[in-house]
Enzyme design. Sequence first.
Site, short mmCIF file in Angstrom:
data_model
loop_
_atom_site.label_atom_id
_atom_site.label_comp_id
_atom_site.label_asym_id
_atom_site.label_seq_id
_atom_site.Cartn_x
_atom_site.Cartn_y
_atom_site.Cartn_z
N VAL A 63 0.81 -1.22 0.00
CA VAL A 63 0.00 0.00 0.00
C VAL A 63 0.84 1.26 0.00
O VAL A 63 0.33 2.36 -0.30
CB VAL A 63 -0.98 0.02 1.19
CG1 VAL A 63 -1.98 -1.12 1.09
CG2 VAL A 63 -0.24 0.00 2.52
N SER A 141 -5.84 3.16 17.26
CA SER A 141 -5.33 2.33 18.35
C SER A 141 -5.38 3.11 19.64
O SER A 141 -5.28 4.36 19.64
CB SER A 141 -3.88 1.92 18.05
OG SER A 141 -3.27 1.35 19.20
N TYR A 154 4.59 3.87 15.40
CA TYR A 154 3.26 3.29 15.23
C TYR A 154 2.19 4.18 15.85
O TYR A 154 1.17 4.49 15.23
CB TYR A 154 3.24 1.90 15.86
CG TYR A 154 1.89 1.21 15.82
CD1 TYR A 154 1.46 0.53 14.69
CD2 TYR A 154 1.06 1.20 16.95
CE1 TYR A 154 0.24 -0.11 14.66
CE2 TYR A 154 -0.16 0.56 16.92
CZ TYR A 154 -0.57 -0.09 15.78
OH TYR A 154 -1.79 -0.72 15.76
N ALA A 156 2.29 7.34 16.52
CA ALA A 156 2.16 8.60 15.78
C ALA A 156 1.29 8.44 14.56
O ALA A 156 0.46 9.31 14.25
CB ALA A 156 3.55 9.11 15.39
N LYS A 158 -1.11 6.26 14.12
CA LYS A 158 -2.50 6.03 14.51
C LYS A 158 -3.16 7.31 14.99
O LYS A 158 -4.36 7.54 14.75
CB LYS A 158 -2.56 4.94 15.58
CG LYS A 158 -2.11 3.57 15.07
CD LYS A 158 -2.90 3.14 13.84
CE LYS A 158 -2.48 1.79 13.30
NZ LYS A 158 -3.28 1.37 12.13
N ILE A 187 -5.55 -7.35 20.39
CA ILE A 187 -6.01 -8.55 19.70
C ILE A 187 -4.81 -9.44 19.38
O ILE A 187 -3.78 -8.96 18.88
CB ILE A 187 -6.75 -8.20 18.39
CG1 ILE A 187 -7.95 -7.28 18.69
CG2 ILE A 187 -7.21 -9.45 17.68
CD1 ILE A 187 -9.02 -7.90 19.55
#
Length: 247
Positions: A63, A141, A154, A156, A158, A187
């Site tokens: 992506v 998150s 990560y 930052a 989100k 999860i």
Amino acid sequence: MKATFDATGNVIVITGAANGIGRSLALACAQRGAQVIALDVDDREGELLQNAHAHIEYRHLDVSDRVGVNHVFEDILQRHGQIDGLVLGAAIQPRAQVQETEPQTWRKVLDVNLNGVVWCYQAALPGMIARRSGSVIAFSSGLASSGWPGASAYSATKAALTAFVKSAAKEVASHRVRFNLIAPGVIDTPQYRGANAGNDGEHWQQTLGVGVADDVVGPLLFLLSDAASMTASLLSRDFAYPSRDDA
């Protein structure tokens, strides 16, 4: 009250679909009649997913590659005619202290977790606007607000996604395109296990609890469905609700 969802005739595109939440959602949508396009870079797991149901088609896609995103989405629209739902689940979560994070790692996290969402959204949006229908879901998150040692990049991305979605959703609301966020909670997925080995994993088990991918399917199906008359919203699962077997 039992919730049922009928996706017959819908085309659902899911990024990060080969494992974890994306895989569970792909199977659930296919079982409810949707044509699912599963996008990922994990070809082995993606092909296994494709073989698991006749309504699932796997395509390799990074992506972060905008040219590649546009090519794949153009092909999806040419072959299937529409995209009814887009679930933007592709993400990476390498762990490192800020002072030890290499520039290429920082850029890769932003390219996949943030830019990848933007590129896929841009590719799918014109068709949704033209049809005056569509549901897009991105993943936030709890770390977006709380942070966690070693998870600065990560977290930052989100936090940035939350601001991006809430703004972008307001731009297209008049076209009846919905853009929402889900924070799925902790999860147990391959990514979770890779990022939370050792003491971190034990911390989440003892505090918020650790759910399984299927726990998130119901909320995602709701957000994809026309029952979710909402946009620019964040649906958050803050605690692991016990299953019937656990009670």
